[in-house]
Scaffold this active site. Structure first.
Site, PDB file in Angstrom:
ATOM      1  N   ASP A 143      74.419  29.402  23.727  1.00 23.41           N
ATOM      2  CA  ASP A 143      74.451  28.163  22.945  1.00 23.41           C
ATOM      3  C   ASP A 143      73.112  28.093  22.219  1.00 23.41           C
ATOM      4  OD1 ASP A 143      74.219  25.602  21.992  1.00 23.41           O
ATOM      5  OD2 ASP A 143      74.770  24.609  23.868  1.00 23.41           O
ATOM      6  N   LYS A 172      74.829  23.753  30.722  1.00 19.48           N
ATOM      7  CA  LYS A 172      75.721  24.498  31.615  1.00 19.48           C
ATOM      8  C   LYS A 172      75.828  25.961  31.202  1.00 19.48           C
ATOM      9  CE  LYS A 172      76.709  22.322  35.120  1.00 19.48           C
ATOM     10  NZ  LYS A 172      76.614  22.892  36.456  1.00 19.48           N
ATOM     11  N   TYR A 224      67.435  21.640  34.923  1.00 16.96           N
ATOM     12  CA  TYR A 224      68.653  21.498  34.138  1.00 16.96           C
ATOM     13  C   TYR A 224      68.409  21.855  32.675  1.00 16.96           C
ATOM     14  CZ  TYR A 224      72.717  19.545  31.853  1.00 16.96           C
ATOM     15  OH  TYR A 224      73.844  19.397  31.086  1.00 16.96           O
TER      16      TYR A 224
HETATM   17  C1  F6R Z   1      77.599  19.246  29.216  1.00 22.91           C
HETATM   18  C2  F6R Z   1      76.925  19.075  27.923  1.00 22.91           C
HETATM   19  C3  F6R Z   1      76.803  17.701  27.361  1.00 22.91           C
HETATM   20  C4  F6R Z   1      75.364  17.206  27.371  1.00 22.91           C
HETATM   21  C5  F6R Z   1      75.257  15.747  26.876  1.00 22.91           C
HETATM   22  C6  F6R Z   1      73.816  15.239  26.833  1.00 22.91           C
HETATM   23  O1  F6R Z   1      77.588  20.568  29.636  1.00 22.91           O
HETATM   24  O2  F6R Z   1      76.427  20.000  27.343  1.00 22.91           O
HETATM   25  O3  F6R Z   1      77.649  16.807  28.030  1.00 22.91           O
HETATM   26  O4  F6R Z   1      74.837  17.302  28.663  1.00 22.91           O
HETATM   27  O5  F6R Z   1      75.797  15.634  25.582  1.00 22.91           O
HETATM   28  O6  F6R Z   1      73.104  16.115  26.042  1.00 22.91           O
HETATM   29  P1  F6R Z   1      71.551  15.964  25.743  1.00 22.91           P
HETATM   30  O7  F6R Z   1      70.884  15.801  27.083  1.00 22.91           O
HETATM   31  O8  F6R Z   1      71.210  17.255  25.055  1.00 22.91           O
HETATM   32  O9  F6R Z   1      71.411  14.751  24.874  1.00 22.91           O
HETATM   33 MG    MG Z   2      74.918  22.701  23.742  1.00 16.29          MG
HETATM   34 MG    MG Z   3      78.362  25.100  25.844  1.00 18.59          MG
END
Ligand code: F6R
Ligand code: MG
Ligand code: MG
Length: 367
Positions: A13, A232, A229
């Site tokens: 990603d 994923k 973290y």
């Molecule tokens: C789950 C995922 C999303 C992000 C969420 C918060 O695997 O990628 O659910 O965790 O959109 O994202 P941030 O912390 O980047 O704002």
């Molecule tokens: Mg992403």
């Molecule tokens: Mg992804």
């Protein structure tokens, strides 16, 4: 004798569009352009570029074997170039999975997910490549168990003389950094002791009893690499099919049951895994539900003939409907388990930062 072919699926990603929901076409174009010139220069035999959610998936065939430095460098440089494209467009989380500043010989342990296998191409070589978003490496355990060890799923285990002896599983303990092999059907119950715990024990590969590779998955767990973290792991898995391996329909059958996987919203929730065509691999509802795509190819001297988008089939409509029903039910739990991951797993999310702030508020319960 024909040379072996290596199939490498390397993904990362490097920027989402919009948020973490999908991939911008400019990243796909950049990756295609670079792999196109690698093919022209005979570094690779063939390639296919696609996406699942916010993950850029590089599918390559070549003659260099697995863990090849030049192939891994090629993938790494593509991820870096696509990160630049993502930065220019201010896409979300540009460069998110590139955990290192410089390439160090192998992309494993640097953020990208990797599944590779080397084999002698058969007279006809049907391959299915699974790619998932908003979940993690253990998501393949249940389908790989069904495909290669469950006679209720795979009729060939009973009916086909070529498969009746069963298969051998390679299982990795990703926390203990150890591995173990199990022969099925003889050691089926021993296998299930471990692979039922999908956060820790992950099916890395499956082999025919003569040692020939049948399936390989990516087992990279980003949080274990980064120590915190960072999103994923969104795994991939390659499965060889037909003949001495399960039929295409036996390989796809487990996905008619949307099993519950971890990784939905903030990597912190369980949800059903929805089988979709590539054009629908765009998790939007509560950043999900988690998606899986399956691309089918025939190999021809390393050429990737295809893909066929295997879940683009009304036969999977019911699974998608069931998935939406299950998603509704899980969502109704709101902040509660078992929608939310148990505390041990939340360790790898951003929740501990919030808990730390409340540390001083806890007091002894009076007798
Ligand atoms: C789950 C995922 C999303 C992000 C969420 C918060 O695997 O990628 O659910 O965790 O959109 O994202 P941030 O912390 O980047 O704002
Ligand atoms: Mg992403
Ligand atoms: Mg992804």
């Amino acid at each position: 004798m024909a040379e072996n072919v290596t199939l490498s699926v390397i993904k990362a990603d490097v920027g989402g569009y919009v948020g973490h929901s999908a991939m911008h076409g400019d990243l796909l174009e950049e990756a295609k352009r670079r792999l196109g010139s690698a093919r022209t220069q005979n570094q690779i035999l063939d390639f296919h570029v696609t996406s699942c959610g916010d993950d850029l998936e590089l599918i390559m065939t070549h003659r260099q074997g697995v863990d090849n430095q030049a192939i891994h460098l090629l993938a790494w440089e593509i991820f870096e170039a696509c990160t630049e494209v993502a930065r220019r467009l201010k896409l979300y989380g540009a460069g998110q999975d590139l955990l290192a500043d410089a390439f160090s010989g192998n992309v494993k342990g640097m953020g990208p997910g990797v599944a590779e296998m080397e084999f002698k191409e058969r007279q006809s070589e049907p391959i299915i490549i699974f790619m998932a978003d908003k979940t993690s490496a253990g998501a393949w355990n249940l389908p790989l168990y069904k495909v290669f060890a469950d006679p209720a799923n795979t009729a060939g285990l009973i009916i086909a003389p070529s498969m009746h002896d069963g298969f051998r599983y390679e299982v990795h303990d990703v926390k203990g950094k150890k591995r173990i092999f199990f022969d099925t059907p003889e050691e089926l119950y021993d296998l299930l002791v471990f692979i039922g715990a999908t956060g820790r024990y992950i099916v890395k590969a499956v082999y025919a009893k003569d040692g020939e590779v049948a399936a390989v998955s990516s087992t990279q767990r980003l949080a274990l690499i980064a120590g915190k973290y960072v999103g994923k792991d969104d795994p991939v898995c390659i499965v060889r099919s037909q003949g001495k391996f399960p039929a295409v329909g036996e390989v796809l059958e487990p996905f008619t049951m949307p099993h519950i996987v971890e990784g939905w919203m903030r990597g912190s929730h369980y949800g059903p895994l929805m089988p979709v065509p590539v054009r629908q691999a765009t998790p939007s509802r509560f950043d999900g539900p988690p998606r899986v795509v399956a691309l089918g190819f025939q190999l021809a001297e390393g050429r990737l003939v295809g893909p066929r988008d295997m879940f683009d089939d009304p036969a999977f409509d019911k699974a998608r409907q069931l998935c939406n029903d299950l998603a509704d039910h899980m969502r109704r739990h709101g902040a509660f388990e078992p929608h939310r991951l148990p505390m041990e797993e939340m360790e790898y999310t951003t929740l501990p930062q919030v808990m730390d702030k409340l540390q001083g508020r806890w007091e002894e319960i009076p007798d």
